[in-house]
Design an enzyme around this catalytic site. Structure first.
Site, PDB file in Angstrom:
ATOM      1  N   CYS A  53      29.796  38.744  39.687  1.00 60.03           N
ATOM      2  CA  CYS A  53      30.037  39.972  38.921  1.00 60.03           C
ATOM      3  C   CYS A  53      29.071  40.131  37.753  1.00 60.03           C
ATOM      4  CB  CYS A  53      31.465  39.984  38.395  1.00 60.03           C
ATOM      5  SG  CYS A  53      32.735  39.692  39.620  1.00 60.03           S
ATOM      6  N   ASP A 127      36.445  41.944  35.767  1.00 61.66           N
ATOM      7  CA  ASP A 127      37.590  42.819  35.506  1.00 61.66           C
ATOM      8  C   ASP A 127      38.033  42.853  34.048  1.00 61.66           C
ATOM      9  OD1 ASP A 127      37.471  43.119  38.199  1.00 61.66           O
ATOM     10  OD2 ASP A 127      39.469  42.349  38.623  1.00 61.66           O
ATOM     11  N   LYS A 128      38.210  41.695  33.418  1.00 66.60           N
ATOM     12  CA  LYS A 128      38.751  41.664  32.060  1.00 66.60           C
ATOM     13  C   LYS A 128      37.670  41.797  30.999  1.00 66.60           C
ATOM     14  CE  LYS A 128      42.520  41.108  34.160  1.00 66.60           C
ATOM     15  NZ  LYS A 128      41.874  41.043  35.489  1.00 66.60           N
ATOM     16  N   CYS A 203      33.127  43.419  42.539  1.00 62.27           N
ATOM     17  CA  CYS A 203      33.721  43.789  43.829  1.00 62.27           C
ATOM     18  C   CYS A 203      33.538  45.280  44.099  1.00 62.27           C
ATOM     19  CB  CYS A 203      35.191  43.423  43.852  1.00 62.27           C
ATOM     20  SG  CYS A 203      35.487  41.652  43.673  1.00 62.27           S
ATOM     21  N   GLU A 454      47.912  38.359  38.482  1.00 59.16           N
ATOM     22  CA  GLU A 454      47.761  39.285  39.592  1.00 59.16           C
ATOM     23  C   GLU A 454      48.335  38.659  40.857  1.00 59.16           C
ATOM     24  OE1 GLU A 454      43.691  40.418  39.984  1.00 59.16           O
ATOM     25  OE2 GLU A 454      43.731  41.715  38.216  1.00 59.16           O
ATOM     26  N   SER A 480      46.084  43.054  41.667  1.00 56.83           N
ATOM     27  CA  SER A 480      44.646  43.269  41.727  1.00 56.83           C
ATOM     28  C   SER A 480      44.363  44.734  42.019  1.00 56.83           C
ATOM     29  CB  SER A 480      44.041  42.399  42.830  1.00 56.83           C
ATOM     30  OG  SER A 480      42.760  42.850  43.192  1.00 56.83           O
TER      31      SER A 480
END
Length: 564
Positions: A53, A127-128, A203, A454, A480
């Site tokens: 990522c 994500d975070k 992703c 998640e 998720s």
């Protein structure tokens, strides 16, 4: 009227006799006499080698610094952490995922405040790390620009039956469930595993990272058009350079993050998330960013906007396409322009370009929706947004369900109650979860988890086992962005706080009504209330370390699971 000071803070470390030692330190990192008159810009990056990522961020940070230099500023790069949800999923590591959002925000604040940097360009891919960076920008209220790492290109693989498939990370989780139930050979799981991540980037579906990148663009905190290009695309280097230039222009004009992060900007972001059918995690994160910006935002705002904004993006996890395809047909501005033309966005919101959102869209003139990846508003996938807020006897303070892709609006079933995800996974593997069951996974909330894990391992396994449309999953944890099926999360109050989910028992009947926005237990209220007598929550799982601190500070999911 005096122009804004482009060094509103860094004079604390560069000006005057008393700052000789500080200047000496700065000379050692490359600054000279002329540089001390320049604005100092923090280039905060979550680059690491743990996950694909963030791999592009090292390259992009260099381009950001070129942009800052060219605009007359002086960039100073520093790093922060990032946790890979894909790697930490389904085990103890997932307890640390959501807390990393707070650590990122706190660490960026700490460096920016300690070093007296004048502004920032914030780079993130996981994500975070996206909401963590935006929370820091809102909290600091300095000139700030956000830049996304970009998404991964789709992978392709051939399975044992000779068929070729385009695959993403989520396919691996679902393949595990299928294999466990004897529905897929192990060789196909291996083939999918080797194909899902062909290179760098987050992703590829409209999962949490791409949802939050789209939200950041809609908020006005990133350059228009910057969310969709893949991580490997060299257009990203151009966006990076322009981001570095933009932060200097914001300083010159005296524009700070909270000038951009208004209530109307958050409403724009919610509208874009709803139109894309984005991740339910966006609710947590937008609430948290708004909290840092001192903007009043609530679940009711998501309900109100969700009812009037249609779901128009045919993207994974429910649809056919990925962010690469969104980029190919014009990117996030295509959706924003369609919503603006329909009166569903506030076009007068200020952005990091120094212009309004409407002015930005007029300048880049995105094409109309192509009708395939992005539908027109007159031919939506669903007439309302892809996320619905629920309330009821099981969720008096609220819960969240991702309605994009659901084939039915009502589910009634029999509760199967598990204290934690592992027990539910074991039951699925044993074949004891059946059609019509309501799988309840509790003590997974912000405090009870802790960390509000998640549930992708169990949801992927349920879908892979062929039960995705036949089983309802309820949790005080979260999901998720790649989760599909009947999945209700963020149930509040959570179990450890004596929420109703703590008192469910095997065999209770549960009713989900999406149209009615309700989630109820069909048990006599007097009998159900009697179960609350002598309730004692489980002992904390962690008594030392970061999670022990987190439990003492974290709030309910209904307000974003913020810490203070």
């Amino acid at each position: 009227m005096m122009p804004p000071d482009i060094k509103p803070r860094s004079r604390d470390v560069t000006d005057g006799l008393e700052k000789a030692a500080a200047r000496g330190m700065l000379r050692a990192v490359g600054m000279n006499d002329d540089d001390f008159a320049k604005a100092q810009i923090g280039v905060a990056s979550s680059w690491n080698e743990i996950t694909p990522c963030n791999l592009s961020l090292d390259r992009l940070a260099k381009a950001v610094k070129e942009g800052v230099f060219s605009a007359g500023g002086y960039p100073l790069e520093f790093g922060t952490i990032s946790v890979s949800d894909g790697i930490s999923m389904g085990h103890q590591g997932m307890h640390f995922s959501l807390v990393s959002r707070e650590v990122i925000a706190d660490s960026v604040e700490t460096v920016m405040q300690a070093e007296r940097l004048d502004g920032s360009v914030l780079l993130a891919g996981c994500d975070k790390s996206l909401p963590g960076m935006l929370m820091a920008a809102a909290r600091l209220d300095l000139a700030s620009v956000f830049l996304y790492a970009g998404s991964i290109l789709p992978g392709r693989t051939k399975l044992s039956d000779g068929t070729e498939h385009e695959v993403t990370l989520i396919d691996a989780f679902e393949a595990v469930g299928a294999c466990s139930r004897g529905l897929m050979p192990r060789a196909d799981v291996d083939a999918i595993e080797r194909a899902i991540c062909p290179g760098e980037g987050a992703c590829g579906g409209m999962y949490t990272a791409n949802t939050m990148a789209s939200a950041a663009e809609a908020l006005g905190m990133s350059l228009p058009g910057s969310a969709a290009p893949p991580a490997t695309d060299r257009r990203r280097d151009g966006f990076a350079r322009r981001s570095g230039q933009a932060v200097i222009e914001l300083l010159r004009r005296g524009i700070t993050a909270r000038d951009i992060l208004t209530k109307e900007a958050f409403e724009n972001a919610i509208a874009v998330v709803m139109a894309f059918g984005g991740s339910t995690n966006a609710i947590l994160h937008l609430l948290a960013i708004a909290h840092e910006a001192d903007v009043t935002l609530s679940l009711e705002d998501f309900s109100r906007i969700g009812f009037k904004v249609p779901h128009i993006a045919d993207v994974k996890p429910f649809g056919r396409h990925v962010m690469f395809d969104v980029d190919h047909i014009g990117g996030v501005p295509v959706v924003m322009k369609a919503l603006l033309d329909a009166g569903l966005l506030h076009g007068d919101c200020l952005t990091v370009t120094g212009q309004t959102m409407a002015e930005n869209l007029a300048s880049i003139a995105p094409p109309d929706p192509d009708g395939q990846v992005i539908r027109t508003l007159h031919n939506p996938i669903h007439p309302t947004g892809g996320i619905t807020i629920l309330r009821g006897s099981l969720a008096p303070d609220g819960a969240v369900v991702k309605t994009a892709g659901l084939d039915s609006d009502v589910f009634e079933g029999t509760a199967r109650v598990f204290d934690g995800e592992r027990a539910a996974l074991d039951a699925l593997k044993d074949g004891t979860i059946a059609k019509g069951d309501v799988v309840v996974i509790r003590y997974e909330g912000p405090k009870g988890g802790p960390g509000m894990r998640e549930m992708l391992a169990i949801t992927g396994a349920i879908k892979g086992a062929g039960l995705g449309k036949d089983v309802l999953l309820l949790t005080d944890g979260r999901f998720s962005g790649g989760t599909t099926g009947f999945c209700v999360g963020h149930i509040a109050p959570e179990a450890v706080e004596a929420g109703p989910i703590a008192f469910l028992r095997d065999g209770d009947r549960v009713l989900l009504d999406v149209v009615g926005c309700s989630l109820d237990v069909l048990v006599d209220p007097v009998e159900f209330s009697s179960r609350k007598k002598d309730f004692i929550p489980p002992a904390p799982r962690y008594t030392t370390g970061v999670l022990a601190k987190y439990v003492k500070l974290v709030s309910s999911a209904t307000v974003g699971a913020v810490c203070g």
